[in-house]
Scaffold this active site. Sequence first.
Site, PDB file in Angstrom:
ATOM      1  N   ASP A 142       9.836  12.445   2.580  1.00  9.42           N
ATOM      2  CA  ASP A 142       9.159  11.697   3.644  1.00  9.42           C
ATOM      3  C   ASP A 142      10.134  11.153   4.685  1.00  9.42           C
ATOM      4  OD1 ASP A 142      10.306   9.709   2.079  1.00  9.42           O
ATOM      5  OD2 ASP A 142       8.697   8.284   2.468  1.00  9.42           O
ATOM      6  N   ASP A 182      11.764   8.400   5.242  1.00  8.30           N
ATOM      7  CA  ASP A 182      13.025   7.745   4.855  1.00  8.30           C
ATOM      8  C   ASP A 182      13.641   8.344   3.595  1.00  8.30           C
ATOM      9  OD1 ASP A 182      10.883   6.715   3.385  1.00  8.30           O
ATOM     10  OD2 ASP A 182      11.903   4.824   3.011  1.00  8.30           O
ATOM     11  N   ASP A 230      12.591   8.807   0.455  1.00 11.40           N
ATOM     12  CA  ASP A 230      12.421   8.317  -0.918  1.00 11.40           C
ATOM     13  C   ASP A 230      11.262   8.984  -1.651  1.00 11.40           C
ATOM     14  OD1 ASP A 230      10.534   6.992   0.585  1.00 11.40           O
ATOM     15  OD2 ASP A 230      11.058   4.973  -0.113  1.00 11.40           O
ATOM     16  N   ARG A 231      10.410   9.721  -0.935  1.00 13.97           N
ATOM     17  CA  ARG A 231       9.295  10.386  -1.620  1.00 13.97           C
ATOM     18  C   ARG A 231       9.605  11.862  -1.846  1.00 13.97           C
ATOM     19  NH1 ARG A 231       3.533   8.032   0.301  1.00 13.97           N
ATOM     20  NH2 ARG A 231       4.167   5.855   0.310  1.00 13.97           N
TER      21      ARG A 231
HETATM   22  C1  VG1 Z   1       2.439   2.846  -0.662  1.00  7.93           C
HETATM   23  C2  VG1 Z   1       2.354   3.459  -2.045  1.00  7.93           C
HETATM   24  C3  VG1 Z   1       3.332   2.766  -2.975  1.00  7.93           C
HETATM   25  C4  VG1 Z   1       4.741   2.860  -2.381  1.00  7.93           C
HETATM   26  C5  VG1 Z   1       4.739   2.284  -0.984  1.00  7.93           C
HETATM   27  C6  VG1 Z   1       6.071   2.446  -0.300  1.00  7.93           C
HETATM   28  O1  VG1 Z   1       2.076   1.491  -0.723  1.00  7.93           O
HETATM   29  O2  VG1 Z   1       1.061   3.382  -2.548  1.00  7.93           O
HETATM   30  O3  VG1 Z   1       3.265   3.362  -4.245  1.00  7.93           O
HETATM   31  O4  VG1 Z   1       5.656   2.157  -3.172  1.00  7.93           O
HETATM   32  O5  VG1 Z   1       3.760   2.942  -0.181  1.00  7.93           O
HETATM   33  O6  VG1 Z   1       6.443   3.795  -0.231  1.00  7.93           O
HETATM   34  P1  VG1 Z   1       0.606   0.953  -0.343  1.00  7.93           P
HETATM   35  O7  VG1 Z   1       0.682  -0.532  -0.465  1.00  7.93           O
HETATM   36  O8  VG1 Z   1       0.327   1.453   1.039  1.00  7.93           O
HETATM   37  O9  VG1 Z   1      -0.317   1.589  -1.320  1.00  7.93           O
HETATM   38  V1  VG1 Z   1       7.379   4.312   1.051  1.00  7.93           V
HETATM   39  O10 VG1 Z   1       7.777   5.862   0.798  1.00  7.93           O
HETATM   40  O11 VG1 Z   1       6.525   3.721   2.256  1.00  7.93           O
HETATM   41  O12 VG1 Z   1       8.775   3.339   1.111  1.00  7.93           O
HETATM   42 CO    CO Z   2       9.310   6.349   1.996  1.00  8.04          CO
END
Ligand code: VG1
Ligand code: CO
Length: 544
Positions: A278, A280, A282-283
Amino acid sequence: MEPKVVATQPFPGQRPGTSGLRKKVKMFQEPGYLENFVQAIFDTQKELTGGALALGGDGRYYNRTAIQTILRMAAANGVAKVLVGRGGILSTPAASHVIRKYGAQGGIVLSASHNPGGPEEDFGIKFNTANGGPATEAITEAIYTRTQQIDRYRTLDAADQDLDALGASQLGKMVVEVLDPVADYADLMASLFDFDAIRRLFAGGGFRMKFDAMNAVTGPYATEILEGHLGAPAGTVMNGVPLEDFGGGHPDPNLAHAQELVALCQGREGLDFGAASDGDGDRNMILGRDFFVTPSDSLAVMAANAHLVPGYAQGIVGVARSMPTSQAADRVAERLGIPCYETPTGWKFFGNLLDAGRITLCGEESFGSGSDHVREKDGLWAVLFWLNLLASRQESVADIVRDHWRRFGRNYYTRHDYEAVDAEAAEGLMDHLRILLPTLPGKRMGAFKVAYADDFAYTDPVDASRSERQGIRVGLEGGSRLVFRLSGTGTEGATLRIYLESYEPDPAKHGQETQEAMTPLILLASELAQIEARTGRGEPDVVT
Ligand code: VG1
Ligand code: CO
């Protein structure tokens, strides 16, 4: 160059969500908006004064401007040294590694992750602590509280720093060290995975893969590691140049947003392996030929096969998953005789468990996997983990996962997102579910019987901190579950997430299409939450 003090006034709503403060770029461009939040970090994190700070972002629009602002403010607030990625670039996991490797007192990562970028889109900022991980809720709350009282910030009158030349320079009394964003991270990966075996996999010529960097931060990392160190053919990395607007798309590695890659993996001529990361970095998304690995399954497969990867050959001490993530990993942990922790959504909840040595691997259903090598989820790490498995097992992605299901049973899993829903309607829907909770246990609904129903609350086993209202869980007899929660990363209205899981032990029933297999649960969820009546939406916007 004397620090100067600038008068300012609080902005409402600077409370970090699941992963930092995310707003429209336009909001961050309001004079004082970024400055207030950054000053609140310096005001509350005293160890940064005289200490070192890591700084970088995913390269989206406004990244460079924000980095210059933060450098001037860091110098004016007495930070001794800032470690900044060249060009202002650091992926989230690489930033975590830089903090840990150089013993920095913290880091600031500029990213709105998978949210779109550009002048009309999103920007974000998050603070990571000295362990390399996202700040805990106690710290983000302290920063937020400070933003609501702030009346001045400190900065310098100084020209922009050159972010493109490696090496150290001086900004007032502060040292600015521009680092190669990729080198340290690539070394870390080489220390964990069997690079020789992966090299042989590519050298054999019969194995075809693509990695989609989605025009975001992992391009340079993936190109150097996959094509450079591992000998994958040139062109293995697609969309490998980070763009400020990610080419106009959502840099979100899932079936909806990475369609180009998904298509390349389909049919007789489909690739053996497809992966994406993704905004940044991390995904991760993992694909085989005509096969999608759910992130929940990916975590379970990693845990069951960790012994095949040099960095984890000694065995894993425990695993953790976020609450909405499927229970596939729980079954592996049980078989291995190790603990499996269930945490609220967001990587910050894994930090204490990792620091305390209670877990080695952890993951989230939202395309996040990681280990104790850093304190963030790590997209390329997951891709290399899978490459290591493919090289060592010499089987296809699909065969590895199907074999896993035969051994542990299959957790069918899907998430339905309703985006930009009216915020009040979404809150109303959650309140309605909360009111229903006490009436649900023992209740029969169609073919289902409710085993338990609650609003998930978590007590951290290491520091006993408590987090409440983390999502509604409805557990059904036989292991199926419905989970409802509101996103904490969106920037428009509310996003309702519905997570559905059903357990199938019978291998003869492992070949069903997911949405079909889950139709009864999908209907039950819409009925229970009165989705259409309350949100006006008949269908989810994104199904993963
Ligand atoms: C989403 C995901 C969560 C993840 C977060 C940040 O949050 O569901 O599992 O840790 O994004 O990921 P939310 O509150 O929108 O469900 V990332 O790749 O944005 O740093
Ligand atoms: Co991310």
